[in-house]
Design a protein around this motif. Structure first.
Motif, PDB file in Angstrom:
ATOM      1  N   GLU A 120       0.820  -1.104  -0.067  1.00  0.00           N
ATOM      2  CA  GLU A 120       0.027  -0.153  -0.184  1.00  0.00           C
ATOM      3  C   GLU A 120       0.675   1.307  -0.129  1.00  0.00           C
ATOM      4  OE1 GLU A 120      -4.163  -1.711   2.301  1.00  0.00           O
ATOM      5  OE2 GLU A 120      -2.333  -1.051   3.683  1.00  0.00           O
ATOM      6  N   ILE A 121       2.060   1.318   0.679  1.00  0.00           N
ATOM      7  CA  ILE A 121       2.894   2.385   0.715  1.00  0.00           C
ATOM      8  C   ILE A 121       3.499   2.580  -0.852  1.00  0.00           C
ATOM      9  CG2 ILE A 121       5.137   3.349   1.667  1.00  0.00           C
ATOM     10  CD1 ILE A 121       4.442   1.891   4.232  1.00  0.00           C
ATOM     11  N   ALA A 122       3.701   1.469  -1.424  1.00  0.00           N
ATOM     12  CA  ALA A 122       4.225   1.630  -2.922  1.00  0.00           C
ATOM     13  C   ALA A 122       3.273   2.219  -3.878  1.00  0.00           C
ATOM     14  CB  ALA A 122       4.553   0.251  -3.293  1.00  0.00           C
ATOM     15  N   CYS A 123       1.999   1.767  -3.425  1.00  0.00           N
ATOM     16  CA  CYS A 123       0.828   2.655  -4.203  1.00  0.00           C
ATOM     17  C   CYS A 123       0.637   3.888  -3.774  1.00  0.00           C
ATOM     18  CB  CYS A 123      -0.425   1.963  -3.770  1.00  0.00           C
ATOM     19  SG  CYS A 123      -0.798   0.289  -4.581  1.00  0.00           S
ATOM     20  N   PHE A 124       0.734   4.342  -2.195  1.00  0.00           N
ATOM     21  CA  PHE A 124       0.701   5.679  -2.210  1.00  0.00           C
ATOM     22  C   PHE A 124       1.639   6.536  -2.523  1.00  0.00           C
ATOM     23  CE2 PHE A 124       2.207   8.329   1.770  1.00  0.00           C
ATOM     24  CZ  PHE A 124       1.466   9.570   1.210  1.00  0.00           C
ATOM     25  N   LEU A 125       2.955   5.888  -2.583  1.00  0.00           N
ATOM     26  CA  LEU A 125       3.882   6.901  -3.164  1.00  0.00           C
ATOM     27  C   LEU A 125       3.985   6.976  -4.907  1.00  0.00           C
ATOM     28  CD1 LEU A 125       6.889   5.565  -0.841  1.00  0.00           C
ATOM     29  CD2 LEU A 125       5.697   7.529  -0.672  1.00  0.00           C
ATOM     30  N   SER A 126       3.300   6.388  -5.337  1.00  0.00           N
ATOM     31  CA  SER A 126       2.828   6.390  -6.663  1.00  0.00           C
ATOM     32  C   SER A 126       1.644   7.375  -7.111  1.00  0.00           C
ATOM     33  CB  SER A 126       2.947   5.157  -7.593  1.00  0.00           C
ATOM     34  OG  SER A 126       3.986   4.234  -7.148  1.00  0.00           O
TER      35      SER A 126
END
Lengths: 380, 137
Positions: A120-126
């Protein structure tokens, strides 16, 4: 327009604050700033945040945070511009004071990334990138950094060992910083032997996201000695798809925003003593310094490869560790930078203090250079 | 993922349809309503070239949600033969074999699945060119 000054600052350590909520963090930083300023209650509250709508499912942070502070009734606003949210919120607050609308304004940034899983953090940062044609390909924000990194090294013939020195210096600076997430040294060997995040970018060349809050109280300048004035604030944007940029290793928004800021402050790059840059990764920091004019194109790494990084009129860069070592509480990061510059100018930087700085600059990016906010502060 | 949100992009993703400015000829992908080169609002749909070369590339090791099953995967900035640049996964090749300047062509692939009951999304990925074979039968 009136001149505006910073009357008080506050921040929390950047960390994984498992036991604390968005409001807990915001209130800690805001109360510190209010008590530090000692000028009474804010007439308006500006809240910077990037991830709460996704990570906590929380909207309407302006009212939520004003209420948490015990200030329900106060006008409150939320500002989102990716990792530039904090800087853009600060600019909005400054404009409100400069215009005469308010006399005392609280600007606070807060982020709580640890409520999300790594995926989810990878999604958020994108999410600051276009979801339909950029994130859709499966590329992450660090992946985009890696694309420009590889191209930069090929174009300018610069070695990764030189670019990664930015991270080494950041960790050296963070050692003395009580609010840093990673307050320890890291060797170049350790950084370049860490696993790949997105080839050729190593994990230890990337900023680590964390939880945190930072806040300032601003008011009209009084013209007294030692006061920290807002000398310039400027914002620019760029094409959001790197596929459309004529040169993927130049951040046009950084060039435009910094040129405007230097003009507004009436100073040149040589006048700047301390700089907080947006080193989301090593390469982003290097390109940012070049596009602000602190180094020639292709030569940014030379600011960090010498024995004495701050010698010869070069500015001190990321004196508290930057995004790399202080940590990156995304929507609050721009306010951390501004608070840190203010601490340097006031002589309150503790073990991170540099010698009597007069001008400091903070540079924030939202997305991979699609938003750039520059703030210049001056000690009166 | 809502059905309309996926559906409205499918033509552009399945067939690499961009826009072409009817005044100055500039090409865009993804589509734009206003030409950034000349300011014209007259743009028509345009079929992009399906072949191009890799400008820069990376390997995603820590993927976002719904992309875990593909990791590690290559994403590249590809310059198509008509000059338009596009971001895409590069498939049917080992990451170690990818090089800048390498020729690639578009192919139709699964992009991601929205859980066990949601939409299965398809679209373009690029791969090394598959030489067209004469039908000898």
């Amino acid at each position: 327009m009136r001149s505006v000054s910073i009357a008080g600052v506050g921040l929390t350590q950047v960390s994984e604050h498992w036991e604390r909520s968005l409001a807990d963090l915001f209130v800690e930083a805001a109360v510190k700033a209010i008590e530090d300023a000692g000028v009474g209650d804010p007439e308006a509250v500006y809240v910077a945040n990037s991830g709460s709508s996704y990570i906590q499912g929380q909207l309407n942070l302006g009212a939520m945070m004003a209420d948490a502070l015990g200030k329900a009734g106060t006008p409150a606003f939320t500002v989102e511009a990716g990792a530039a949210s904090g800087a853009v919120a600060f600019h909005e607050g400054v404009k409100a004071v400069a215009s005469g609308l308010y006399d005392i304004v609280l600007v606070g940034g807060v982020e709580k990334v640890s409520d999300a899983s790594p995926e989810e953090i990878a999604c958020f940062l994108s999410m600051p990138e276009d979801q339909e044609y950029t994130a859709y390909t499966g590329i992450t924000n660090f992946g985009l950094n890696a694309l420009i990194y590889r191209h930069y090294m090929e174009r300018f013939g610069v070695r990764q060992e030189d670019i990664a020195m930015l991270a080494v210096r950041c960790h050296e600076h963070a050692e003395g910083c009580p609010h840093a997430m990673y307050p320890f040294k890291l060797s170049l060997e350790r950084i370049l032997s860490s696993p790949m995040e997105a080839d050729p970018l190593h994990i230890l060349e990337c900023s680590g996201t964390g939880d945190g809050a930072a806040a300032v109280i601003i008011q009209p300048s009084k013209g007294v000695d030692g006061e920290v004035e807002v000398a310039a604030y400027s914002l620019s944007t760029d094409l959001t798809h790197i596929t459309e940029r004529p040169d993927i290793v130049t951040f046009e928004a950084v060039k435009r925003a910094s040129e405007k800021a230097f003009r507004m402050a009436g100073i040149s790059r040589r006048d700047v003593d301390v700089v907080e840059i947006h080193d989301e990764t090593t390469i982003t920091g290097i390109i940012s310094l070049e596009d602000m004019g602190f180094a020639e194109k292709g030569k940014g790494a030379t600011l960090f490869t010498g024995q004495e990084p701050a010698a010869g009129g070069k500015p001190h860069v990321n004196t508290f560790g930057g995004l790399k070592a202080r940590g990156n509480p995304v929507g609050a990061t721009g306010l951390y930078q501004i608070v840190e510059i203010a601490m340097q100018l006031e002589g309150e930087a503790g073990r991170c203090q540099v010698d009597k700085p007069e001008f400091g600059l903070a540079q924030s990016l939202g997305g991979l250079g699609s938003t750039c906010a520059i703030t210049i502060l001056r000690r009166h | 993922m809502s059905v309309p949100r996926y559906w409205r992009e499918s033509k552009y993703r399945y067939r690499l349809i961009g826009k072409r400015c009817m005044r100055c000829g500039a090409l865009y992908y993804p589509r734009r309503a206003i030409c950034t080169r000349c300011g014209s609002k007259e743009l028509e749909e345009h079929q992009l070239s399906e072949r191009g070369r890799i400008v820069s590339w990376t390997v995603i090791r820590n993927p976002p949600k719904d992309y875990e099953r593909f990791a590690p995967y290559v994403v590249a900035l590809v310059e198509l033969e008509d000059g338009v640049r596009i971001l895409s996964q590069i498939v049917d090749v080992e990451p170690e074999e990818v090089k800048a300047g390498m020729m690639v062509e578009a192919t139709f692939r699964k992009i991601r699945e929205d859980g066990t009951s949601g939409i299965i999304e398809y679209g373009y990925k690029f791969r090394p060119p598959v030489e067209s074979k004469q039908d000898s039968s």
